[in-house]
Write an enzyme that holds these catalytic residues in place. Structure first.
Site, PDB file in Angstrom:
ATOM      1  N   HIS A 199       5.390  11.485  10.901  1.00  0.00           N
ATOM      2  CA  HIS A 199       4.228  11.731  11.357  1.00  0.00           C
ATOM      3  C   HIS A 199       4.076  13.360  11.479  1.00  0.00           C
ATOM      4  O   HIS A 199       4.854  14.110  12.130  1.00  0.00           O
ATOM      5  CB  HIS A 199       3.684  10.869  12.531  1.00  0.00           C
ATOM      6  CG  HIS A 199       3.925  10.030  12.579  1.00  0.00           C
ATOM      7  ND1 HIS A 199       2.380   8.991  12.229  1.00  0.00           N
ATOM      8  CD2 HIS A 199       4.638   8.857  12.732  1.00  0.00           C
ATOM      9  CE1 HIS A 199       2.876   7.452  12.287  1.00  0.00           C
ATOM     10  NE2 HIS A 199       4.305   7.468  12.402  1.00  0.00           N
ATOM     11  N   GLU A 252      -4.701   6.549  -4.148  1.00  0.00           N
ATOM     12  CA  GLU A 252      -4.656   7.862  -3.319  1.00  0.00           C
ATOM     13  C   GLU A 252      -3.836   8.858  -4.024  1.00  0.00           C
ATOM     14  O   GLU A 252      -3.513   9.980  -3.195  1.00  0.00           O
ATOM     15  CB  GLU A 252      -4.059   7.635  -2.064  1.00  0.00           C
ATOM     16  CG  GLU A 252      -4.678   6.540  -1.306  1.00  0.00           C
ATOM     17  CD  GLU A 252      -4.209   6.352   0.142  1.00  0.00           C
ATOM     18  OE1 GLU A 252      -4.137   7.308   0.978  1.00  0.00           O
ATOM     19  OE2 GLU A 252      -3.794   5.205   0.672  1.00  0.00           O
ATOM     20  N   TYR A 268       9.233   4.882  17.001  1.00  0.00           N
ATOM     21  CA  TYR A 268      10.319   3.496  16.870  1.00  0.00           C
ATOM     22  C   TYR A 268       9.632   2.865  18.261  1.00  0.00           C
ATOM     23  O   TYR A 268       9.755   3.363  19.436  1.00  0.00           O
ATOM     24  CB  TYR A 268      11.529   4.067  17.397  1.00  0.00           C
ATOM     25  CG  TYR A 268      12.605   2.732  17.256  1.00  0.00           C
ATOM     26  CD1 TYR A 268      13.032   2.231  15.861  1.00  0.00           C
ATOM     27  CD2 TYR A 268      12.903   2.118  18.154  1.00  0.00           C
ATOM     28  CE1 TYR A 268      13.689   1.320  15.709  1.00  0.00           C
ATOM     29  CE2 TYR A 268      13.742   0.796  18.212  1.00  0.00           C
ATOM     30  CZ  TYR A 268      14.157   0.526  16.933  1.00  0.00           C
ATOM     31  OH  TYR A 268      14.721  -0.666  16.782  1.00  0.00           O
ATOM     32  N   GLN A 269       9.393   1.635  17.813  1.00  0.00           N
ATOM     33  CA  GLN A 269       9.145   0.941  16.589  1.00  0.00           C
ATOM     34  C   GLN A 269       8.160   1.386  15.900  1.00  0.00           C
ATOM     35  O   GLN A 269       7.179   1.996  16.162  1.00  0.00           O
ATOM     36  CB  GLN A 269       9.093  -0.531  17.025  1.00  0.00           C
ATOM     37  CG  GLN A 269      10.251  -1.219  17.459  1.00  0.00           C
ATOM     38  CD  GLN A 269      11.008  -1.706  15.954  1.00  0.00           C
ATOM     39  OE1 GLN A 269      10.678  -1.998  15.024  1.00  0.00           O
ATOM     40  NE2 GLN A 269      12.327  -1.732  16.430  1.00  0.00           N
ATOM     41  N   PRO A 270       8.504   1.641  14.309  1.00  0.00           N
ATOM     42  CA  PRO A 270       7.344   1.971  13.533  1.00  0.00           C
ATOM     43  C   PRO A 270       6.181   0.651  13.334  1.00  0.00           C
ATOM     44  O   PRO A 270       6.792  -0.417  13.660  1.00  0.00           O
ATOM     45  CB  PRO A 270       8.053   2.270  12.184  1.00  0.00           C
ATOM     46  CG  PRO A 270       9.248   1.476  12.514  1.00  0.00           C
ATOM     47  CD  PRO A 270       9.698   1.511  13.656  1.00  0.00           C
ATOM     48  N   SER A 271       5.250   1.056  12.927  1.00  0.00           N
ATOM     49  CA  SER A 271       4.240   0.188  12.655  1.00  0.00           C
ATOM     50  C   SER A 271       4.304  -0.875  11.456  1.00  0.00           C
ATOM     51  O   SER A 271       3.943  -1.719  11.211  1.00  0.00           O
ATOM     52  CB  SER A 271       2.625   0.453  12.659  1.00  0.00           C
ATOM     53  OG  SER A 271       2.659   1.826  11.851  1.00  0.00           O
ATOM     54  N   HIS A 291       8.785   6.728   7.508  1.00  0.00           N
ATOM     55  CA  HIS A 291       7.833   7.630   7.359  1.00  0.00           C
ATOM     56  C   HIS A 291       7.782   8.830   8.476  1.00  0.00           C
ATOM     57  O   HIS A 291       8.022   8.468   9.783  1.00  0.00           O
ATOM     58  CB  HIS A 291       6.375   7.193   7.203  1.00  0.00           C
ATOM     59  CG  HIS A 291       6.105   6.128   8.452  1.00  0.00           C
ATOM     60  ND1 HIS A 291       6.633   4.844   8.560  1.00  0.00           N
ATOM     61  CD2 HIS A 291       5.160   6.396   9.296  1.00  0.00           C
ATOM     62  CE1 HIS A 291       6.063   4.248   9.631  1.00  0.00           C
ATOM     63  NE2 HIS A 291       5.211   5.050  10.085  1.00  0.00           N
ATOM     64  N   TRP A 342       0.912  -1.088  -0.098  1.00  0.00           N
ATOM     65  CA  TRP A 342       0.227   0.047   0.076  1.00  0.00           C
ATOM     66  C   TRP A 342       0.654   1.122   0.114  1.00  0.00           C
ATOM     67  O   TRP A 342       0.516   2.386  -0.483  1.00  0.00           O
ATOM     68  CB  TRP A 342      -1.010   0.029   1.279  1.00  0.00           C
ATOM     69  CG  TRP A 342      -0.375   0.213   2.474  1.00  0.00           C
ATOM     70  CD1 TRP A 342       0.031  -0.915   3.296  1.00  0.00           C
ATOM     71  CD2 TRP A 342       0.091   1.475   3.286  1.00  0.00           C
ATOM     72  NE1 TRP A 342       0.824  -0.504   4.500  1.00  0.00           N
ATOM     73  CE2 TRP A 342       0.632   0.911   4.424  1.00  0.00           C
ATOM     74  CE3 TRP A 342      -0.093   2.688   3.165  1.00  0.00           C
ATOM     75  CZ2 TRP A 342       1.135   1.904   5.355  1.00  0.00           C
ATOM     76  CZ3 TRP A 342       0.265   3.531   3.930  1.00  0.00           C
ATOM     77  CH2 TRP A 342       0.938   3.112   5.269  1.00  0.00           C
TER      78      TRP A 342
END
Length: 236
Positions: free
Chosen positions: A178, A84, A168-171, A176, A74
């Site tokens: 935020h 998108e 951290y940790q990112p999902s 990326h 995605w």
């Protein structure tokens, strides 16, 4: 607006309010087909803090990440404008130092109080904070400066009212950043997970290997496989 009085006592009243249909819509995000990891992400679980040294990252976290097959197609669809494309707020197309800025799915874009956008880098070789060195400073500075400029231009929100950070940790393992409204208590914006982008830039400017040297703290749910790896290694 329909109102129904339920209780009246001196200066205190309780009403049930029924908004008209045009004001009572519900926004829903659907993940289908959902993997077990998707399901676990939204379940309430006991949480533990992990203090991860660089050696822990190399010996426990990185091998675990490399063994996983959690799809981020995605992300690539957005970067390649296969999905998108009409939601893109800003893009720097440079393959090394560029990124795409899009609204997060959690934000319906109807109000600024919970503004939430994500900057996705074009590069595919940076998984997380742990991979960043001084080499990436031009990329990070572009995200910080251009992201702020794009948001004030499109939404009128000044940079002083933005929280700009990395997890951290990112999902998901693709770098990326935020961008959220400062007054919004966004999920994952707490001190144990969020790292302000401006601080990350300053740290890397002082020491190119800053995030390969220091220990990092992050939360893990008790049912997460990575938590079990830390348990097996005697680190919890």
């Amino acid at each position: 607006m329909n109102t129904e009085l339920q209780m009246h006592n001196d200066i205190y009243c309780t009403f049930y309010l029924s908004p008209p249909p045009e004001m009572s819509e519900i926004k829903a995000t659907v993940v289908y087909p959902a993997t077990e990891k998707h399901i676990q992400k939204y379940l309430r679980q006991e949480v533990h803090l992990i203090r991860e040294s660089w050696e822990d990252y190399k010996n426990i976290t990185l091998p675990f990440i490399q063994s996983q097959s959690f799809s981020i197609q995605w992300v690539y669809n957005i970067l390649q404008k296969k999905a998108e494309a009409d939601r893109i707020v800003h893009e720097n197309p440079d393959p090394s130092n560029g990124f795409v800025l899009v609204p997060d799915l959690k934000w319906n874009q109807n109000q600024l109080e919970d503004l939430y956008l994500i900057a996705l880098v074009h590069r595919r070789d940076i998984k997380s904070l742990r991979d960043l060195t001084a080499e990436h400073l031009p990329l990070l500075r572009n995200i910080l400066q251009e992201g702020k400029e794009a948001i004030v231009k499109r939404f009128g929100v000044p940079s002083s009212q933005l929280r700009i950070y990395l997890h951290y940790q990112p999902s998901y393992q693709h770098l990326h950043v935020h961008f959220t409204a400062l007054g919004y208590d966004a999920p994952g914006s707490s001190v144990e997970r969020a790292h302000l982008l401006a601080d990350v830039i300053d740290n890397l400017a002082m020491d190119s290997l800053y995030y390969q040297k220091r220990a990092l703290t992050f939360p893990l749910r008790a049912d997460e496989p990575l938590f079990k790896k830390f348990q097996e290694a005697g680190k919890v």
